[in-house]
Motif scaffolding. Structure first.
Motif, PDB file in Angstrom:
ATOM      1  N   ALA A 254      21.287   4.334 -16.660  1.00 48.28           N
ATOM      2  CA  ALA A 254      20.776   5.165 -15.516  1.00 48.28           C
ATOM      3  C   ALA A 254      21.304   3.922 -14.245  1.00 48.28           C
ATOM      4  O   ALA A 254      21.521   4.278 -13.491  1.00 48.28           O
ATOM      5  N   VAL A 255      19.820   3.037 -14.631  1.00 46.64           N
ATOM      6  CA  VAL A 255      19.937   1.783 -13.481  1.00 46.64           C
ATOM      7  C   VAL A 255      21.469   1.295 -13.497  1.00 46.64           C
ATOM      8  O   VAL A 255      21.196   0.705 -12.093  1.00 46.64           O
ATOM      9  N   SER A 256      21.953   1.321 -13.997  1.00 42.45           N
ATOM     10  CA  SER A 256      23.697   0.202 -13.816  1.00 42.45           C
ATOM     11  C   SER A 256      24.386   1.535 -13.214  1.00 42.45           C
ATOM     12  O   SER A 256      25.432   0.893 -12.119  1.00 42.45           O
ATOM     13  N   GLU A 257      24.223   2.883 -13.526  1.00 46.05           N
ATOM     14  CA  GLU A 257      25.124   3.846 -12.558  1.00 46.05           C
ATOM     15  C   GLU A 257      24.449   3.239 -10.672  1.00 46.05           C
ATOM     16  O   GLU A 257      25.209   3.691 -10.474  1.00 46.05           O
ATOM     17  N   ASP A 258      23.117   3.507 -10.493  1.00 40.71           N
ATOM     18  CA  ASP A 258      22.698   3.276  -9.392  1.00 40.71           C
ATOM     19  C   ASP A 258      23.109   2.036  -8.784  1.00 40.71           C
ATOM     20  O   ASP A 258      23.329   1.992  -7.663  1.00 40.71           O
ATOM     21  N   VAL A 259      23.148   0.855  -9.589  1.00 41.40           N
ATOM     22  CA  VAL A 259      23.535  -0.495  -9.135  1.00 41.40           C
ATOM     23  C   VAL A 259      24.890  -0.037  -8.015  1.00 41.40           C
ATOM     24  O   VAL A 259      25.672  -0.557  -6.859  1.00 41.40           O
ATOM     25  N   LYS A 260      25.503   0.969  -8.912  1.00 39.76           N
ATOM     26  CA  LYS A 260      27.474   1.151  -8.024  1.00 39.76           C
ATOM     27  C   LYS A 260      26.518   1.490  -7.374  1.00 39.76           C
ATOM     28  O   LYS A 260      27.996   1.116  -6.055  1.00 39.76           O
ATOM     29  N   VAL A 261      26.297   2.870  -6.522  1.00 42.40           N
ATOM     30  CA  VAL A 261      25.801   3.106  -5.023  1.00 42.40           C
ATOM     31  C   VAL A 261      24.898   2.234  -4.611  1.00 42.40           C
ATOM     32  O   VAL A 261      25.393   2.444  -3.211  1.00 42.40           O
ATOM     33  N   TRP A 262      23.901   1.265  -4.886  1.00 36.89           N
ATOM     34  CA  TRP A 262      23.442   0.492  -4.341  1.00 36.89           C
ATOM     35  C   TRP A 262      24.044  -0.655  -3.754  1.00 36.89           C
ATOM     36  O   TRP A 262      24.044  -1.164  -2.641  1.00 36.89           O
ATOM     37  N   ASN A 263      25.477  -0.908  -4.307  1.00 36.31           N
ATOM     38  CA  ASN A 263      26.812  -2.313  -3.989  1.00 36.31           C
ATOM     39  C   ASN A 263      27.479  -1.851  -2.980  1.00 36.31           C
ATOM     40  O   ASN A 263      27.738  -2.450  -2.543  1.00 36.31           O
TER      41      ASN A 263
ATOM     42  N   THR B  77      17.638   4.940 -19.987  1.00 35.27           N
ATOM     43  CA  THR B  77      17.087   3.872 -18.108  1.00 35.27           C
ATOM     44  C   THR B  77      18.479   3.097 -17.769  1.00 35.27           C
ATOM     45  O   THR B  77      18.449   2.984 -16.872  1.00 35.27           O
TER      46      THR B  77
END
Length: 150
Positions: A99-108, A96
């Motif tokens: 997966a969240v660290s990959e999402d952070v790239k998008v969120w930023n 998890t």
């Protein structure tokens, strides 16, 4: 490899609480791999807490609490707490964080879209955005001027 998500009938809301039911199904070369199916009940309590009730053949029953606490502008502390009978069900959830660290790239790299273009299958996103607006007021700061000096 393909993961299909079915979002049920959309969000149910009751004040500061929103609920949605999700079903994940895995297919490899068009063949349904049932042990990886998951049924997830999601309850979001305000903007900072999510309760996940996960059922699957692979992990059994797992409860997960996720909290998000703003620390400063564009910096949040996200925690995940797993409640499960034994170690085996926890193993898939160890990823998890990745997966969240990959999402952070998008969120930023996101920027506000007041009226995003959505497909009919994105109806739950529209419902979620409408519900989430209750946590903002006319006096809420925009991202450019936001401050956590309460």
């Amino acid at each position: 490899y393909q993961r299909r998500v079915h979002g049920g009938s959309g969000y149910e809301t009751d004040g500061a609480i929103a609920r949605v039911h999700l079903e994940f199904k895995m297919f490899v070369f068009g063949i349904h791999i049932k042990p990886f199916d998951q049924t997830i009940g999601v309850t979001q309590i305000g903007p900072g807490m999510v309760h996940l009730d996960v059922q699957s053949l692979l992990t059994g029953h797992v409860e997960m609490i996720q909290t998000v606490l703003p620390l400063s502008k564009n910096l949040q502390l996200m925690t995940h707490h797993l409640c499960t009978p034994g170690l085996r069900p926890k193993i898939p959830f160890l990823f998890t964080g990745h997966a969240v660290s990959e999402d952070v790239k998008v969120w930023n790299n996101l920027y506000p879209q007041p009226k995003p273009v959505l497909r009919s299958s994105d109806a739950t996103i529209s419902q979620y955005r409408r519900w989430y607006k209750i946590f903002y007021s006319e006096n809420s700061s925009l991202l450019e001027t936001a401050s956590l000096d309460w």
